[in-house]
Design a protein around this motif. Structure first.
Motif, PDB file in Angstrom:
ATOM      1  N   TRP A 146      27.187  12.032  34.073  1.00 20.23           N
ATOM      2  CA  TRP A 146      26.420  13.085  33.399  1.00 20.23           C
ATOM      3  C   TRP A 146      26.769  14.467  33.969  1.00 20.23           C
ATOM      4  O   TRP A 146      27.003  15.422  33.218  1.00 20.23           O
ATOM      5  CB  TRP A 146      24.922  12.815  33.548  1.00 20.23           C
ATOM      6  CG  TRP A 146      24.067  13.798  32.828  1.00 20.23           C
ATOM      7  CD1 TRP A 146      23.459  14.897  33.354  1.00 20.23           C
ATOM      8  CD2 TRP A 146      23.760  13.806  31.431  1.00 20.23           C
ATOM      9  NE1 TRP A 146      22.767  15.574  32.377  1.00 20.23           N
ATOM     10  CE2 TRP A 146      22.940  14.930  31.187  1.00 20.23           C
ATOM     11  CE3 TRP A 146      24.079  12.967  30.379  1.00 20.23           C
ATOM     12  CZ2 TRP A 146      22.439  15.239  29.933  1.00 20.23           C
ATOM     13  CZ3 TRP A 146      23.586  13.267  29.115  1.00 20.23           C
ATOM     14  CH2 TRP A 146      22.784  14.382  28.901  1.00 20.23           C
ATOM     15  N   ALA A 147      26.835  14.562  35.303  1.00 18.79           N
ATOM     16  CA  ALA A 147      27.124  15.845  35.938  1.00 18.79           C
ATOM     17  C   ALA A 147      28.561  16.297  35.650  1.00 18.79           C
ATOM     18  O   ALA A 147      28.800  17.458  35.288  1.00 18.79           O
ATOM     19  CB  ALA A 147      26.892  15.740  37.446  1.00 18.79           C
ATOM     20  N   LEU A 148      29.513  15.384  35.819  1.00 15.61           N
ATOM     21  CA  LEU A 148      30.921  15.727  35.607  1.00 15.61           C
ATOM     22  C   LEU A 148      31.187  16.086  34.144  1.00 15.61           C
ATOM     23  O   LEU A 148      31.914  17.053  33.847  1.00 15.61           O
ATOM     24  CB  LEU A 148      31.813  14.566  36.031  1.00 15.61           C
ATOM     25  CG  LEU A 148      33.327  14.761  35.840  1.00 15.61           C
ATOM     26  CD1 LEU A 148      33.820  15.964  36.645  1.00 15.61           C
ATOM     27  CD2 LEU A 148      34.086  13.494  36.254  1.00 15.61           C
ATOM     28  N   SER A 149      30.598  15.335  33.233  1.00 13.47           N
ATOM     29  CA  SER A 149      30.807  15.598  31.806  1.00 13.47           C
ATOM     30  C   SER A 149      30.180  16.923  31.385  1.00 13.47           C
ATOM     31  O   SER A 149      30.711  17.621  30.514  1.00 13.47           O
ATOM     32  CB  SER A 149      30.226  14.450  30.970  1.00 13.47           C
ATOM     33  OG  SER A 149      30.840  13.224  31.301  1.00 13.47           O
ATOM     34  N   THR A 150      29.056  17.275  32.000  1.00  7.55           N
ATOM     35  CA  THR A 150      28.446  18.583  31.734  1.00  7.55           C
ATOM     36  C   THR A 150      29.399  19.695  32.144  1.00  7.55           C
ATOM     37  O   THR A 150      29.585  20.677  31.408  1.00  7.55           O
ATOM     38  CB  THR A 150      27.123  18.726  32.512  1.00  7.55           C
ATOM     39  OG1 THR A 150      26.187  17.739  32.066  1.00  7.55           O
ATOM     40  CG2 THR A 150      26.519  20.112  32.304  1.00  7.55           C
ATOM     41  N   LEU A 151      30.003  19.543  33.312  1.00  8.07           N
ATOM     42  CA  LEU A 151      30.961  20.532  33.799  1.00  8.07           C
ATOM     43  C   LEU A 151      32.151  20.661  32.854  1.00  8.07           C
ATOM     44  O   LEU A 151      32.563  21.773  32.493  1.00  8.07           O
ATOM     45  CB  LEU A 151      31.446  20.125  35.187  1.00  8.07           C
ATOM     46  CG  LEU A 151      32.566  20.977  35.813  1.00  8.07           C
ATOM     47  CD1 LEU A 151      32.087  22.412  36.027  1.00  8.07           C
ATOM     48  CD2 LEU A 151      33.033  20.369  37.127  1.00  8.07           C
ATOM     49  N   LEU A 152      32.692  19.522  32.421  1.00  6.66           N
ATOM     50  CA  LEU A 152      33.837  19.540  31.511  1.00  6.66           C
ATOM     51  C   LEU A 152      33.478  20.177  30.168  1.00  6.66           C
ATOM     52  O   LEU A 152      34.272  20.917  29.586  1.00  6.66           O
ATOM     53  CB  LEU A 152      34.346  18.113  31.288  1.00  6.66           C
ATOM     54  CG  LEU A 152      34.957  17.416  32.508  1.00  6.66           C
ATOM     55  CD1 LEU A 152      35.307  15.967  32.176  1.00  6.66           C
ATOM     56  CD2 LEU A 152      36.195  18.162  32.991  1.00  6.66           C
ATOM     57  N   GLY A 153      32.273  19.879  29.687  1.00  2.78           N
ATOM     58  CA  GLY A 153      31.832  20.452  28.420  1.00  2.78           C
ATOM     59  C   GLY A 153      31.697  21.962  28.490  1.00  2.78           C
ATOM     60  O   GLY A 153      32.056  22.677  27.557  1.00  2.78           O
ATOM     61  N   TYR A 154      31.177  22.446  29.624  1.00  2.12           N
ATOM     62  CA  TYR A 154      31.010  23.892  29.787  1.00  2.12           C
ATOM     63  C   TYR A 154      32.358  24.599  29.866  1.00  2.12           C
ATOM     64  O   TYR A 154      32.556  25.670  29.282  1.00  2.12           O
ATOM     65  CB  TYR A 154      30.194  24.175  31.046  1.00  2.12           C
ATOM     66  CG  TYR A 154      29.745  25.615  31.169  1.00  2.12           C
ATOM     67  CD1 TYR A 154      28.487  26.002  30.723  1.00  2.12           C
ATOM     68  CD2 TYR A 154      30.580  26.586  31.721  1.00  2.12           C
ATOM     69  CE1 TYR A 154      28.070  27.323  30.819  1.00  2.12           C
ATOM     70  CE2 TYR A 154      30.171  27.899  31.817  1.00  2.12           C
ATOM     71  CZ  TYR A 154      28.912  28.276  31.371  1.00  2.12           C
ATOM     72  OH  TYR A 154      28.512  29.587  31.467  1.00  2.12           O
TER      73      TYR A 154
END
Length: 240
Positions: A146-154
């Motif tokens: 969840w944290a890593l994917s949020t970063l990638l999405g941003y």
């Protein structure tokens, strides 16, 4: 010898949790990427977006918070809305605690933070006691995704094709279906619980009888009590 055996069991439980959480980690990817993308378009900084995913760690609540922020709603109202929506976690945590192994309280406090709708679904279907090792593996891989994917999405979400961005909206629903189908096919009781809970939630939310958070709590409680009463009566009738 006993310490070595206990260590092996903890390691085995942790690996079992990692394997069980793989599907959740994969399912979280498109949902969190979309959240990161929407956070950027809403005006949040990278630090604010990551902090929300790392500290709040509640998908539906984070999306609602973004919507409320875009509407200029005050912080107090956002906190209250988040609390009401996530109050179902009281029930989920209590259910996990009822089947939890005799681990130290500090370990339970840590893995309780990682209890989400998806990790709860997987943990509740596990046979036997729920150990801290299993929950650390299950919650850890989901939280990291969840944290890593949020970063990638941003950082990179804006460069994705429009068709892919739109399709990400159904990812969470697809993951719920994938988690539900195996137990539904094996147990009529689970099927009855799922259908009655969904039906009650649909009625309560369709007629605006309760808000989304309270509707989920009320439907889960009523469905659980009703199904347990029905199947309990059937079992007692057969025994008589």
């Amino acid at each position: 010898m006993e310490e070595v055996q206990a260590g092996y069991m903890r390691s085995s439980d942790f690996m079992s949790g990692l394997k069980a959480g793989m599907s959740i980690a994969i399912g979280y990817f498109p949902v969190a990427v979309t959240f990161g993308l929407l956070s950027k378009s809403t005006g949040l900084t990278l630090a604010e977006t990551l902090s929300m995913s790392l500290i709040v760690y509640a998908g539906a609540a984070q999306y609602i918070a973004l919507n409320l922020l875009s509407l200029g709603i005050g912080i107090a109202e956002i906190i209250l809305a988040t609390f009401i929506l996530n109050s179902r976690h009281f029930l989920m945590s209590a259910s996990i605690q009822a089947r939890a192994a005799k681990d130290p309280s500090w370990k339970k406090l840590i893995y309780a933070f990682g209890i989400t709708d998806e990790t709860f679904s997987v943990a509740s279907l596990r046979s036997g006691k729920i150990t801290a090792g299993f929950m650390f593996g299950l919650g850890g891989i989901a939280y990291g995704s969840w944290a890593l994917s949020t970063l990638l999405g941003y950082l990179f979400g804006a460069s994705l094709p429009d068709v892919l961005k739109e399709s990400m909206g159904i990812a969470l629903y697809a993951m719920f279906i994938a988690l539900l189908i195996p137990p539904l096919s094996k147990s009529r009781k689970v099927l009855s619980l799922a259908l009655s809970g969904a039906g009650l939630n649909f009625l309560l939310s369709s007629f605006d009888l309760l808000s989304t958070g309270w509707s989920l709590i009320a439907s889960a409680l009523l469905a659980s009590v009703g199904v347990e009463w029905l199947y309990g009566n059937r079992r007692r009738s057969k025994e008589a």
